[in-house]
Design a protein around this motif. Sequence first.
Motif, PDB file in Angstrom:
ATOM      1  N   LYS A 235       0.834  -1.208   0.000  1.00  0.00           N
ATOM      2  CA  LYS A 235       0.000   0.000   0.000  1.00  0.00           C
ATOM      3  C   LYS A 235       0.869   1.258   0.000  1.00  0.00           C
ATOM      4  N   ASN A 239       1.138   4.044  -3.356  1.00  0.00           N
ATOM      5  CA  ASN A 239       0.841   5.477  -3.296  1.00  0.00           C
ATOM      6  C   ASN A 239       2.092   6.333  -3.149  1.00  0.00           C
ATOM      7  N   ASP A 442      -7.904  -7.146  -3.133  1.00  0.00           N
ATOM      8  CA  ASP A 442      -7.156  -5.897  -3.257  1.00  0.00           C
ATOM      9  C   ASP A 442      -5.715  -6.174  -3.654  1.00  0.00           C
ATOM     10  N   MET A 446      -4.085  -4.491  -6.835  1.00  0.00           N
ATOM     11  CA  MET A 446      -2.889  -3.659  -6.659  1.00  0.00           C
ATOM     12  C   MET A 446      -1.755  -4.140  -7.556  1.00  0.00           C
ATOM     13  N   GLU A 449      -2.536  -3.143 -11.109  1.00  0.00           N
ATOM     14  CA  GLU A 449      -2.300  -1.721 -11.390  1.00  0.00           C
ATOM     15  C   GLU A 449      -0.814  -1.431 -11.557  1.00  0.00           C
ATOM     16  N   LEU A 486      -9.700   2.091 -12.185  1.00  0.00           N
ATOM     17  CA  LEU A 486     -10.277   2.845 -11.075  1.00  0.00           C
ATOM     18  C   LEU A 486     -11.712   2.409 -10.813  1.00  0.00           C
ATOM     19  N   ARG A 489     -11.758  -1.061  -9.162  1.00  0.00           N
ATOM     20  CA  ARG A 489     -11.407  -0.948  -7.745  1.00  0.00           C
ATOM     21  C   ARG A 489     -12.596  -0.404  -6.955  1.00  0.00           C
ATOM     22  N   ARG A 499     -11.343   4.382  -1.247  1.00  0.00           N
ATOM     23  CA  ARG A 499     -11.775   5.138  -2.420  1.00  0.00           C
ATOM     24  C   ARG A 499     -11.151   6.528  -2.485  1.00  0.00           C
ATOM     25  N   GLN A 501      -8.301   7.495  -1.305  1.00  0.00           N
ATOM     26  CA  GLN A 501      -6.911   7.285  -1.684  1.00  0.00           C
ATOM     27  C   GLN A 501      -6.788   6.958  -3.166  1.00  0.00           C
ATOM     28  N   ASP A 502      -7.675   6.113  -3.669  1.00  0.00           N
ATOM     29  CA  ASP A 502      -7.630   5.743  -5.087  1.00  0.00           C
ATOM     30  C   ASP A 502      -7.886   6.946  -5.984  1.00  0.00           C
ATOM     31  N   ARG A 505      -4.800   9.034  -6.078  1.00  0.00           N
ATOM     32  CA  ARG A 505      -3.700   8.402  -6.820  1.00  0.00           C
ATOM     33  C   ARG A 505      -3.921   8.456  -8.324  1.00  0.00           C
TER      34      ARG A 505
END
Length: 551
Positions: A235, A239, A442, A446, A449, A486, A489, A499, A501-502, A505
């Motif tokens: 994580k 980010n 997740d 991740m 992505e 996006l 996710r 959400r 944070q996404d 990013r």
Amino acid sequence: MDIQITKDFKSVFILGLLMSFVVMTSCTDLTENVNNEVTADNFFQTDEEFISALGDAYSPLTSYGGNFAVTAVNEVTSDEIVVAQKGADWEDGGIWIRLHRHTFRPSDDIINNTWNEFFSGVANANRLIFQFQRVIESGNVSEEDANAFIAELRALRAFYYYQLLDNFGNVPIVTSFEQDPAETAQPSDNFQEGRQAVFEFVESELLDVLELVDTDVSGTIGRVNKWVVHMTLAKLYLNAEVYTGESHWDEVVTHTNAIIDSGNYNLMANYADNFTVDNTGSPEHIFTIPFDEVFLQGFNLHVMTNHILSQPAFDFGTQPWNGFQTVTDFYGSYIDSEQNPGPQGDVVGLDPEGSTVTGTLDERLDNFLVGPLLDQEGNQIEDDGVLPSDPNGPPITHTPYINELAPDSWRQAGARIAKYEMEVGLSGSNMNNDMVIYRYSDVLLMKAEALWRMNPNDPTALMLVNQVRERANVDPFSSLDADKLLAERGREMFYEVVRRQDLVRFEGDTEETQFNDPWWEKDSSDPYRNVFPIPQNQLEANPNLVQNPGY
């Protein structure tokens, strides 16, 4: 000494939470006077005593289950969740409107609560590390046994600092129970350099303890183990460009691969099974908060979101609060159809009877409660004119369409959050479901992505995303782009506190909604809103703190 706990966690570790030494209400001063000396002569003689002490460091996590701290500030500032003002209900000084419109202020209590909860965890971890070190020095407890707990506490403290980094950016780093906060509890004068320093601290701590924490999944339910550390590192690196200006996509792949290759986790066949009342031990869960209506209270989602007259629908013993709703457009992202939100009575994605979703059925639509509200006998629940602001009258029908944010939002409007199973017959305001912090799907998204950002045509990235979509019973993608990633996710991770944070990013990557874009009842916001302000209470209590730019 065996430091593991098994799936009877809710009778051992939760009791540890209840036996916390100190309840912290403010954490500007990150030191604490020790009035009762804890030594190896009067404590830490058994596994249970160590675990009981550990509970104090974990107790701030219970704030995730309520409407007053981290979950609310992250979800309501995103395009997922809204708390509309329903007449006099949920006005609350305008805080929910400010969160939705990104006009939140340093004086808002909910932001101060978020700060306090995470720094409570830091302070409690610091104190316990100090106490565990003292019992090692006494010679009555083996260094190997105590150090396993110390590593776990350092990892948990790093988790709290990761959250502080994400939510507040430039925060003071305090690791000693005895150090003077007047000299050390201050962030850098330069905001970006300060955030870099917090990033490096979290990274260093997690890497240091990675090989020291427990590796056994069954023995650490609800606690930090090696795979939680890998996930927090993943994580952090996911980010990293937001935090430091430098990307770390390779490291994301490294740490997600460690989790995948461990063989400890896999996708549940049924998405909804991750969130049932009896969801402890799901093979998809990596880190959870094991809430219990008696022993670990604080998970209030069923009363936070359900209509005030919905008690007969679930045979609840208490009246719900009718607060948290789903933003209409976000609900629509699950539905593959040309249907758009309509006026009162129209239900996005449902036929006129409110029973059949039009278009592709995404099984993750179980995240929501929409349509007529029925009691346990199947009868429609009516409002009998008690709530005149609902213009369609009886029966109560939840429509994804919401008429307005304030001041007179219809009390039946908005899809309700049903991601966590509502337990029929629950007597009070506390749920028994374990609340998910980290989950295996997740991990897959991740890794996908990170691979996609390094190579937009990476076949493994596409395969991983489609693995998640297949479980949801939706058609596979033929290719990936930022908008698809996006949106996927969002659908998969709804109400899992990711959400905001996404959206931050993906800023600049997508054509769809981004964090500072306008959306329903929200104008464009400035980029400085990507972090929350340092709370006014903290600035007044500690003059060394420096406010984030823009506030």
